[in-house]
Design a protein around this motif. Structure first.
Motif, PDB file in Angstrom:
ATOM      1  N   UNK A  87       0.872  -1.196   0.000  1.00  0.00           N
ATOM      2  CA  UNK A  87       0.000   0.000   0.000  1.00  0.00           C
ATOM      3  C   UNK A  87       0.902   1.236   0.000  1.00  0.00           C
ATOM      4  N   UNK A  88       1.340   1.677  -1.175  1.00  0.00           N
ATOM      5  CA  UNK A  88       2.390   2.710  -1.195  1.00  0.00           C
ATOM      6  C   UNK A  88       2.108   3.881  -2.109  1.00  0.00           C
ATOM      7  N   UNK A  89       2.771   4.983  -1.769  1.00  0.00           N
ATOM      8  CA  UNK A  89       2.827   6.152  -2.655  1.00  0.00           C
ATOM      9  C   UNK A  89       4.275   6.613  -2.684  1.00  0.00           C
ATOM     10  N   UNK A  90       4.671   7.220  -3.798  1.00  0.00           N
ATOM     11  CA  UNK A  90       6.059   7.643  -3.912  1.00  0.00           C
ATOM     12  C   UNK A  90       6.241   8.735  -4.949  1.00  0.00           C
ATOM     13  N   UNK A  91       7.507   9.021  -5.242  1.00  0.00           N
ATOM     14  CA  UNK A  91       7.857  10.101  -6.166  1.00  0.00           C
ATOM     15  C   UNK A  91       8.692   9.531  -7.314  1.00  0.00           C
ATOM     16  N   UNK A  92       8.321   9.894  -8.520  1.00  0.00           N
ATOM     17  CA  UNK A  92       9.027   9.379  -9.702  1.00  0.00           C
ATOM     18  C   UNK A  92      10.429   9.987  -9.762  1.00  0.00           C
ATOM     19  N   UNK A  93      11.444   9.105  -9.901  1.00  0.00           N
ATOM     20  CA  UNK A  93      12.828   9.610  -9.994  1.00  0.00           C
ATOM     21  C   UNK A  93      13.460   9.310 -11.348  1.00  0.00           C
ATOM     22  N   UNK A  94      12.826   8.440 -12.129  1.00  0.00           N
ATOM     23  CA  UNK A  94      13.372   8.130 -13.458  1.00  0.00           C
ATOM     24  C   UNK A  94      12.229   7.634 -14.336  1.00  0.00           C
ATOM     25  N   UNK A  95      12.224   8.054 -15.600  1.00  0.00           N
ATOM     26  CA  UNK A  95      11.179   7.545 -16.507  1.00  0.00           C
ATOM     27  C   UNK A  95      11.844   6.887 -17.719  1.00  0.00           C
ATOM     28  N   UNK A  96      11.232   5.816 -18.187  1.00  0.00           N
ATOM     29  CA  UNK A  96      11.729   5.123 -19.368  1.00  0.00           C
ATOM     30  C   UNK A  96      11.512   5.976 -20.613  1.00  0.00           C
ATOM     31  N   UNK A  97      12.263   5.679 -21.691  1.00  0.00           N
ATOM     32  CA  UNK A  97      12.195   6.522 -22.897  1.00  0.00           C
ATOM     33  C   UNK A  97      10.812   6.546 -23.557  1.00  0.00           C
ATOM     34  N   UNK A  98       9.971   5.534 -23.305  1.00  0.00           N
ATOM     35  CA  UNK A  98       8.646   5.534 -23.953  1.00  0.00           C
ATOM     36  C   UNK A  98       7.531   6.022 -23.033  1.00  0.00           C
ATOM     37  N   UNK A  99       7.900   6.597 -21.891  1.00  0.00           N
ATOM     38  CA  UNK A  99       6.866   7.078 -20.951  1.00  0.00           C
ATOM     39  C   UNK A  99       6.545   8.536 -21.258  1.00  0.00           C
ATOM     40  N   UNK A 100       5.252   8.806 -21.543  1.00  0.00           N
ATOM     41  CA  UNK A 100       4.875  10.204 -21.780  1.00  0.00           C
ATOM     42  C   UNK A 100       3.878  10.697 -20.714  1.00  0.00           C
ATOM     43  N   UNK A 101       3.334   9.758 -19.916  1.00  0.00           N
ATOM     44  CA  UNK A 101       2.284  10.135 -18.964  1.00  0.00           C
ATOM     45  C   UNK A 101       2.836  10.682 -17.652  1.00  0.00           C
ATOM     46  N   UNK A 102       4.100  10.424 -17.363  1.00  0.00           N
ATOM     47  CA  UNK A 102       4.673  10.838 -16.071  1.00  0.00           C
ATOM     48  C   UNK A 102       6.031  11.495 -16.288  1.00  0.00           C
ATOM     49  N   UNK A 103       6.406  12.332 -15.313  1.00  0.00           N
ATOM     50  CA  UNK A 103       7.722  12.991 -15.381  1.00  0.00           C
ATOM     51  C   UNK A 103       8.411  12.861 -14.030  1.00  0.00           C
ATOM     52  N   UNK A 104       9.724  13.018 -14.031  1.00  0.00           N
ATOM     53  CA  UNK A 104      10.475  12.997 -12.773  1.00  0.00           C
ATOM     54  C   UNK A 104       9.890  14.061 -11.848  1.00  0.00           C
ATOM     55  N   UNK A 136       2.642  -7.439  -5.533  1.00  0.00           N
ATOM     56  CA  UNK A 136       3.651  -7.114  -4.514  1.00  0.00           C
ATOM     57  C   UNK A 136       3.356  -7.811  -3.190  1.00  0.00           C
ATOM     58  N   UNK A 137       4.391  -8.351  -2.588  1.00  0.00           N
ATOM     59  CA  UNK A 137       4.302  -9.021  -1.283  1.00  0.00           C
ATOM     60  C   UNK A 137       3.309 -10.182  -1.291  1.00  0.00           C
ATOM     61  N   UNK A 144       6.640  -3.516  -1.490  1.00  0.00           N
ATOM     62  CA  UNK A 144       7.027  -2.110  -1.664  1.00  0.00           C
ATOM     63  C   UNK A 144       7.652  -1.475  -0.405  1.00  0.00           C
ATOM     64  N   UNK A 145       7.887  -2.260   0.636  1.00  0.00           N
ATOM     65  CA  UNK A 145       8.575  -1.687   1.810  1.00  0.00           C
ATOM     66  C   UNK A 145      10.077  -1.682   1.516  1.00  0.00           C
ATOM     67  N   UNK A 146      10.426  -0.769   0.643  1.00  0.00           N
ATOM     68  CA  UNK A 146      11.765  -0.730   0.066  1.00  0.00           C
ATOM     69  C   UNK A 146      12.049   0.715  -0.340  1.00  0.00           C
ATOM     70  N   UNK A 147      13.290   0.995  -0.722  1.00  0.00           N
ATOM     71  CA  UNK A 147      13.638   2.373  -1.085  1.00  0.00           C
ATOM     72  C   UNK A 147      13.093   2.797  -2.435  1.00  0.00           C
ATOM     73  N   UNK A 148      13.283   1.939  -3.430  1.00  0.00           N
ATOM     74  CA  UNK A 148      12.890   2.286  -4.806  1.00  0.00           C
ATOM     75  C   UNK A 148      12.121   1.130  -5.425  1.00  0.00           C
ATOM     76  N   UNK A 149      11.144   1.490  -6.260  1.00  0.00           N
ATOM     77  CA  UNK A 149      10.223   0.506  -6.829  1.00  0.00           C
ATOM     78  C   UNK A 149      10.110   0.767  -8.327  1.00  0.00           C
TER      79      UNK A 149
END
Ligand SMILES: NC(=O)c1ccc[n+]([C@@H]2O[C@H](COP(=O)([O-])OP(=O)(O)OC[C@H]3O[C@@H](n4cnc5c(N)ncnc54)[C@H](O)[C@@H]3O)[C@@H](O)[C@H]2O)c1
Ligand SMILES: OC[C@H](O)C(O)[C@@H](O)CO
Length: 395
Positions: A87-104, A136-137, A144-149
């Motif tokens: 049950x997680x929320x987070x912040x995008x730190x990297x996007x793949x080259x084909x991702x247009x819906x999200x940004x860092x 997950x889990x 998702x109880x981890x640093x990066x997902x």
């Protein structure tokens, strides 16, 4: 010219959006009651459509606690060490080259299960029923109880500016409730009885109200849960007694003004007595939805269901549109998930948080990501909002 405080704030914000110098500390279950913090390798993008998310907050679900205590749920058995949490929320730190819906920098709620996208359930729009689901889990998949997902971008939902990351972690159980209430086909003006006033039952009650239900009755065996339910979304409450299921059902109908029974009954307890009572509470031609997950096999009053032509549906996780609607319900203020958050603890206190959930002392406790700073100790947060037990029957 920028002041030194604004430039250091900008530097801190930029530093938050990178994996550099960050830990991928993870909360790992080895076997029942044996957990560890392990520095797992940083995940990488598995596809050009993936994004990498720094996990900010994670809630604890009953299933996490069940794995922690028993090492298995049904045929899902933890055989190798597994990271807990979904049950997680987070912040995008990297996007793949084909991702247009999200940004860092985008703040997102994570939908923690990825279907194959090719099988019949997936192609018919019921991807939650995909037999190849990687959830997950749920062994053998890490949580998702981890640093990066690392996740497919379309399973990460951007949070509106008014929705906090803490609220974002509650989107997962809210999506469970959205799916259950959709399965119940709740319509404006209807009556709904919700068995169980844990997080899922409370959220079902709130979603049913948002769908226009005029009467929502919460049923539980603990008065404290009902007191909270009445202050949250329910119009009525009933303290279930240790009597035959038909007697509890008769009392619910009489005391809560439902002489013909409820239009819809939802089980969010998984408890056999409540599932039995439900068949006697639902009206002729009404709908019953099984959301709770308890014993695999129970004694079920099948004749009551048959002669009333009750429509019975199961509900499993969430599917198309459920996350989007859950976020809208939070953004619009129709479901105030903040009220369910008892406290937030630092990552290193994850095991204590699991103990608090098991003891029933909290509604929802959040665990901050390993790279997240949290002010104050858990005990303060937990004690202030501690759920009191005991009390008289009410309705
Ligand atoms: N269908 C799904 O996809 C899905 C997803 C998440 C959780 N779940 C299940 O939903 C259920 C609720 O989840 P939760 O996190 O709120 O759990 P919870 O354990 O916090 O809540 C269950 C509530 O039911 C109450 N209860 C117990 N016996 C009862 C009875 N006889 N009558 C009425 N109430 C009774 C408990 O006091 C408790 O308040 C669990 O069974 C969980 O496994 C299902
Ligand atoms: O919210 C999702 C649920 O917790 C899971 O489906 C779990 O109960 C079984 O894997």
């Amino acid at each position: 010219m920028a002041s030194s405080s604004s430039s250091s704030a900008a530097a801190a914000a930029a530093a938050a959006l990178t994996t550099e110098g960050k830990s991928n500390l993870s909360f790992v279950l080895n076997k029942p009651h044996d957990v560890d913090f392990a520095d797992r390798p940083l995940p990488t993008l598995r596809s050009p459509r993936d994004v990498l998310v720094a996990v900010n907050y994670t809630g604890i679900c009953g299933s996490d606690v069940h794995y922690w205590e028993h090492g298995a749920i049904g045929h899902f058995v933890v055989k190798d060490p597994m990271v807990l949490g979904h049950e997680s929320a987070g912040t995008v730190v990297e996007v793949g080259p084909e991702v247009s819906s999200l940004a860092v920098g985008d703040r997102v709620a994570l939908e923690p299960g990825y279907p194959c996208r090719h099988c019949k359930p997936c192609l018919s729009g019921h991807y939650n029923l995909c037999p190849e689901m990687r959830f997950a889990a749920t062994p053998p998949y890490d949580g998702t109880l981890t640093g990066f997902w690392s996740a497919p971008a379309d399973f990460c939902y951007r949070l509106p500016p008014s929705v906090s990351l803490q609220e974002g972690a509650l989107v997962e159980p809210l999506a469970v409730a959205v799916h259950i209430v959709r399965q119940a086909r709740v319509a404006p003006g209807q009556s709904v009885v919700v068995m169980g006033a844990g997080p899922v039952g409370l959220l079902c009650a709130a979603v049913a109200r948002a769908f226009g239900a005029a009467k929502v009755v919460s049923v539980d065996i603990l008065q404290s849960k009902l007191d909270f339910a009445l202050s949250f979304a329910s119009t009525h409450a009933y303290l279930s007694r240790r009597v035959p299921a038909e007697d509890n059902a008769e009392a619910i109908r009489r005391l809560c003004g439902l002489p013909l029974g409820a239009d819809a009954v939802i089980d969010a307890s998984g408890a056999e007595p409540s599932i039995q009572a439900s068949q006697h509470v639902v009206r002729t031609g009404g709908t019953y939805v099984q959301g709770g997950m308890g014993k695999s096999d129970i004694t079920f009053p099948i004749m009551a269901m048959c002669i009333k032509e009750v429509t019975v549906r199961g509900s499993f996780r969430y599917g198309s549109g459920d996350y989007e609607l859950a976020i809208q319900l939070v953004e619009s203020g129709q479901v105030d998930v903040k009220r369910l958050i008892t406290g937030t603890v630092p990552f290193r206190q994850a095991e204590e948080a699991f103990k608090k959930v098991k003891e029933g002392e909290v509604i929802k406790i959040l665990i901050a990501g390993p790279n997240e700073k949290v002010e104050g100790a858990m005990s303060t947060a937990v004690d202030e909002a501690k759920v009191k037990e005991g009390g008289a029957a009410c309705c």
